[in-house]
Design an enzyme around this catalytic site. Structure first.
Site, PDB file in Angstrom:
ATOM      1  CG  ASP A 174      -0.120  -0.385   2.500  1.00 10.15           C
ATOM      2  OD1 ASP A 174       1.110  -0.175   2.513  1.00 10.15           O
ATOM      3  OD2 ASP A 174      -0.745  -0.891   3.455  1.00 10.15           O
ATOM      4  CD  GLU A 217       0.850   4.133   4.753  1.00 15.08           C
ATOM      5  OE1 GLU A 217      -0.016   4.763   5.423  1.00 15.08           O
ATOM      6  OE2 GLU A 217       2.046   4.444   4.771  1.00 15.08           O
ATOM      7  NE  ARG A 246       4.616   9.927   4.011  1.00 18.68           N
ATOM      8  CZ  ARG A 246       5.168  10.998   3.444  1.00 18.68           C
ATOM      9  NH1 ARG A 246       4.651  12.186   3.637  1.00 18.68           N
ATOM     10  NH2 ARG A 246       6.229  10.885   2.667  1.00 18.68           N
ATOM     11  CG  HIS A 277       7.607   3.920   9.515  1.00 20.24           C
ATOM     12  ND1 HIS A 277       6.695   4.160   8.506  1.00 20.24           N
ATOM     13  CD2 HIS A 277       7.533   2.607   9.773  1.00 20.24           C
ATOM     14  CE1 HIS A 277       6.115   3.025   8.173  1.00 20.24           C
ATOM     15  NE2 HIS A 277       6.599   2.067   8.925  1.00 20.24           N
ATOM     16  CD  GLU A 293       1.061  -6.674   3.102  1.00 22.37           C
ATOM     17  OE1 GLU A 293       1.171  -5.476   2.795  1.00 22.37           O
ATOM     18  OE2 GLU A 293       1.775  -7.203   3.966  1.00 22.37           O
ATOM     19  CG  HIS A 301      11.710   5.228   8.936  1.00 21.47           C
ATOM     20  ND1 HIS A 301      11.742   6.207   7.987  1.00 21.47           N
ATOM     21  CD2 HIS A 301      11.059   4.178   8.376  1.00 21.47           C
ATOM     22  CE1 HIS A 301      11.123   5.783   6.880  1.00 21.47           C
ATOM     23  NE2 HIS A 301      10.710   4.541   7.097  1.00 21.47           N
TER      24      HIS A 301
HETATM   25  C1  UD1 Z   1       6.977   4.824   3.213  1.00 20.66           C
HETATM   26  C2  UD1 Z   1       5.557   4.410   2.830  1.00 20.66           C
HETATM   27  C3  UD1 Z   1       4.909   3.659   3.982  1.00 20.66           C
HETATM   28  C4  UD1 Z   1       5.785   2.516   4.462  1.00 20.66           C
HETATM   29  C5  UD1 Z   1       7.168   3.042   4.781  1.00 20.66           C
HETATM   30  C6  UD1 Z   1       8.076   1.914   5.168  1.00 20.66           C
HETATM   31  C7  UD1 Z   1       4.266   5.857   1.363  1.00 20.66           C
HETATM   32  C8  UD1 Z   1       3.431   7.078   1.236  1.00 20.66           C
HETATM   33  N1  UD1 Z   1       4.757   5.595   2.569  1.00 20.66           N
HETATM   34  O1  UD1 Z   1       6.888   5.766   4.271  1.00 20.66           O
HETATM   35  O2  UD1 Z   1       3.660   3.133   3.552  1.00 20.66           O
HETATM   36  O3  UD1 Z   1       5.206   1.961   5.625  1.00 20.66           O
HETATM   37  O4  UD1 Z   1       7.712   3.702   3.632  1.00 20.66           O
HETATM   38  O5  UD1 Z   1       9.255   2.357   5.773  1.00 20.66           O
HETATM   39  O6  UD1 Z   1       4.461   5.165   0.386  1.00 20.66           O
HETATM   40  N2  UD1 Z   1      14.319   8.478   3.709  1.00 20.66           N
HETATM   41  C9  UD1 Z   1      15.682   8.427   3.481  1.00 20.66           C
HETATM   42  N3  UD1 Z   1      16.247   7.231   3.113  1.00 20.66           N
HETATM   43  C10 UD1 Z   1      15.524   6.102   2.984  1.00 20.66           C
HETATM   44  C11 UD1 Z   1      14.154   6.151   3.233  1.00 20.66           C
HETATM   45  C12 UD1 Z   1      13.558   7.347   3.569  1.00 20.66           C
HETATM   46  O7  UD1 Z   1      16.383   9.427   3.606  1.00 20.66           O
HETATM   47  O8  UD1 Z   1      16.109   5.059   2.668  1.00 20.66           O
HETATM   48  C13 UD1 Z   1      13.688   9.765   4.085  1.00 20.66           C
HETATM   49  C14 UD1 Z   1      13.651  10.800   2.949  1.00 20.66           C
HETATM   50  O9  UD1 Z   1      13.832  12.063   3.496  1.00 20.66           O
HETATM   51  C15 UD1 Z   1      12.225  10.646   2.410  1.00 20.66           C
HETATM   52  C16 UD1 Z   1      11.470  10.383   3.685  1.00 20.66           C
HETATM   53  O10 UD1 Z   1      12.337   9.528   4.461  1.00 20.66           O
HETATM   54  O11 UD1 Z   1      11.749  11.797   1.721  1.00 20.66           O
HETATM   55  C17 UD1 Z   1      10.106   9.760   3.517  1.00 20.66           C
HETATM   56  O12 UD1 Z   1      10.121   8.613   2.686  1.00 20.66           O
HETATM   57  P1  UD1 Z   1       8.701   8.082   2.078  1.00 20.66           P
HETATM   58  O13 UD1 Z   1       8.948   6.841   1.325  1.00 20.66           O
HETATM   59  O14 UD1 Z   1       7.998   9.201   1.395  1.00 20.66           O
HETATM   60  O15 UD1 Z   1       7.836   7.806   3.342  1.00 20.66           O
HETATM   61  P2  UD1 Z   1       8.029   6.827   4.548  1.00 20.66           P
HETATM   62  O16 UD1 Z   1       7.599   7.611   5.727  1.00 20.66           O
HETATM   63  O17 UD1 Z   1       9.364   6.197   4.529  1.00 20.66           O
HETATM   64  N1  UDP Z   2      13.254  -3.670   9.191  1.00 19.28           N
HETATM   65  C1  UDP Z   2      14.616  -3.721   8.887  1.00 19.28           C
HETATM   66  N2  UDP Z   2      15.472  -2.898   9.562  1.00 19.28           N
HETATM   67  C2  UDP Z   2      15.046  -2.012  10.505  1.00 19.28           C
HETATM   68  C3  UDP Z   2      13.658  -1.945  10.794  1.00 19.28           C
HETATM   69  C4  UDP Z   2      12.781  -2.782  10.112  1.00 19.28           C
HETATM   70  O1  UDP Z   2      15.038  -4.520   8.061  1.00 19.28           O
HETATM   71  O2  UDP Z   2      15.879  -1.297  11.076  1.00 19.28           O
HETATM   72  C5  UDP Z   2      12.325  -4.534   8.439  1.00 19.28           C
HETATM   73  C6  UDP Z   2      11.374  -5.353   9.272  1.00 19.28           C
HETATM   74  O3  UDP Z   2      11.930  -6.626   9.559  1.00 19.28           O
HETATM   75  C7  UDP Z   2      10.150  -5.460   8.377  1.00 19.28           C
HETATM   76  C8  UDP Z   2      10.193  -4.201   7.538  1.00 19.28           C
HETATM   77  O4  UDP Z   2      11.505  -3.678   7.675  1.00 19.28           O
HETATM   78  O5  UDP Z   2      10.239  -6.561   7.479  1.00 19.28           O
HETATM   79  C9  UDP Z   2       9.186  -3.210   8.035  1.00 19.28           C
HETATM   80  O6  UDP Z   2       9.407  -1.981   7.419  1.00 19.28           O
HETATM   81  P1  UDP Z   2       8.744  -0.653   7.944  1.00 19.28           P
HETATM   82  O7  UDP Z   2       8.415  -0.771   9.385  1.00 19.28           O
HETATM   83  O8  UDP Z   2       9.632   0.462   7.500  1.00 19.28           O
HETATM   84  O9  UDP Z   2       7.427  -0.543   7.052  1.00 19.28           O
HETATM   85  P2  UDP Z   2       5.937  -1.135   7.201  1.00 19.28           P
HETATM   86  O10 UDP Z   2       6.033  -2.609   7.364  1.00 19.28           O
HETATM   87  O11 UDP Z   2       5.288  -0.451   8.348  1.00 19.28           O
HETATM   88  O12 UDP Z   2       5.297  -0.736   5.918  1.00 19.28           O
END
Ligand code: UD1
Ligand code: UDP
Length: 373
Positions: free
Chosen positions: A99, A135, A218, A216, A121, A248
């Site tokens: 999602d 999501e 939003r 993490h 999923e 995160h």
């Molecule tokens: C995203 C997904 C969320 C998922 C989560 C898993 C959307 C809208 N959100 O949220 O559903 O649960 O990922 O973790 O699709 N950033 C980095 N490096 C990274 C990752 C993120 O710097 O490797 C920072 C960046 O500033 C980026 C921000 O995190 O702009 C947000 O990333 P984004 O993918 O938009 O949202 P998440 O909160 O990570």
């Molecule tokens: N995970 C990881 N390293 C971390 C934290 C989480 O590999 O430091 C893995 C965790 O085992 C799970 C996935 O990341 O499989 C979950 O990701 P996240 O919580 O970012 O997203 P969500 O599942 O809420 O979409």
């Protein structure tokens, strides 16, 4: 002989990569398929960690991530970028997972080209469009588009049928996260050094019960994150526990946690762990405090109680089975439920039961069979 089906698997974030690498492995090892992979790079460092350990090499990398990206700009970049890849690849099927913005844009771009979509999923619903945000809407958009719905559980399949999705297209496959978890724990068993990087923290916190933490979402930015940080500070006062929190990379999470928790004796704020180390962290933890979706699925499989810092969950299976409990983001509630599990052996024992309501580790093979049909 029939031509191999061209499958384009699209993902962009850490959890999608974890939940799709088992399927990519299955497709790559099967001559009925010509497997191609497009990563959007919605995440960068956290995505690359999973690509490295799983050995998946993308054919396309859109590198869309920008610091503190907004949902609308991210979605626009994703749609345009994925559209170009679809025009070049012209796959028979597009596979998306879960999602995220990547999954939603991937499905929509495929729909614009009348390419059938397989949703891995499928059918998770909280019933509340603001929890989780965005999501719940992303996955509801994918629902009517997808031609093949791989529901992790019967509950998810029921939710799809209730939305008038053609029942013939809905299949209970289990969740590929359990495939990924089995794969990684098997690798760690053969190569313990893959998860050896936590040894120093294990020494530092010897004799204490470990609480693993992630957050993490939003919808929790601002007040919710502040409240989670307050709860962690109050829990950390106890001398018999330590909290290990891989933070995160989202700046809306890091800024709060760095400000509120840096320097506390019993709290290790660390960089995101790669998958073997995170699986090891769940294993060494007494309990998990999280707002993550994936961790709600993995912790029960490893017999670890999970306190879910969210108001709703689209994964009722863990709660029904007794290994997960919804505590919300109120600091008093998080502290009270954590202390209850630390101090009440019977309450702890009731939650610490290894079980797998989410899958049996064979989901990727089932999904590959469905695609082959
Ligand atoms: C995203 C997904 C969320 C998922 C989560 C898993 C959307 C809208 N959100 O949220 O559903 O649960 O990922 O973790 O699709 N950033 C980095 N490096 C990274 C990752 C993120 O710097 O490797 C920072 C960046 O500033 C980026 C921000 O995190 O702009 C947000 O990333 P984004 O993918 O938009 O949202 P998440 O909160 O990570
Ligand atoms: N995970 C990881 N390293 C971390 C934290 C989480 O590999 O430091 C893995 C965790 O085992 C799970 C996935 O990341 O499989 C979950 O990701 P996240 O919580 O970012 O997203 P969500 O599942 O809420 O979409």
């Amino acid at each position: 002989m029939q031509a191999a089906q061209r499958i384009l698997t699209i993902f962009g974030t850490r959890p999608e990569a974890i939940k799709l690498f088992p399927l990519v492995h299955a497709l790559e090892g099967d001559s009925r398929f010509a497997s191609r992979v497009c990563v959007t790079g919605q995440h960068r460092g956290m995505l690359d960690q999973v690509l490295a350990i799983s050995g998946v090499v993308p054919d396309h990398d859109l590198a869309v991530m920008q610091p503190d990206q907004t949902l609308d700009a991210l979605t626009a970049r994703l749609l345009v970028g994925i559209g170009k890849v679809l025009d070049e690849e012209r796959p028979d099927w597009v596979v998306v997972q879960g999602d995220t913005a990547t999954a939603m844009a991937g499905a929509l771009a495929a729909y614009y080209r009348k390419i059938p979509v397989c949703h891995v999923e499928a059918g998770l619903r909280s019933g509340n469009i603001h929890h989780p945000w965005p999501e719940e809407i992303n996955r509801r958009i994918i629902g009517p588009i997808a031609a093949l719905h791989c529901a992790p559980t019967e509950t998810a399949a029921r939710a799809l049928r209730a939305e008038t999705i053609d029942p013939a297209t809905v299949h209970v496959t289990g969740n590929t996260v359990i495939d990924a978890l089995f794969w990684i724990t098997d690798r760690i068993a053969r190569e313990p050094a893959l998860a050896g990087g936590l040894a120093e923290l294990e020494r530092r916190f010897a004799g204490k019960r470990i609480i693993g933490v992630t957050s993490h979402r939003r919808e929790n930015f601002g007040q919710g994150m502040q409240s989670i940080a307050d709860a962690i500070r109050r829990i950390a006062v106890r001398p018999d526990i330590a909290l290990i929190y891989p933070v995160h990379l989202n700046p809306n999470v890091r800024s709060v946690m760095d400000r509120e928790l840096a320097g506390l004796d019993n709290v290790a704020l660390i960089e995101p762990l790669d998958y073997p180390h995170f699986a090891h962290l769940i294993g060494m933890s007494h309990l998990m405090l999280t707002d993550s979706g994936g961790v709600q699925e993995e912790a029960p499989a490893l017999g670890k109680p999970v306190l879910v810092m969210r108001e709703t969950t689209e994964r009722p299976e863990g709660v029904e089975a007794g290994t997960a409990r919804l505590v919300g983001t109120d600091a008093d509630a998080i502290v009270a439920e954590t202390f209850r599990l630390l101090d009440d052996d019977a309450a702890y024992a009731a939650m610490a039961r290894a079980h797998n309501p989410f899958g049996d580790g064979k989901s990727a093979a089932r999904i590959a069979e469905l695609l082959a049909r």
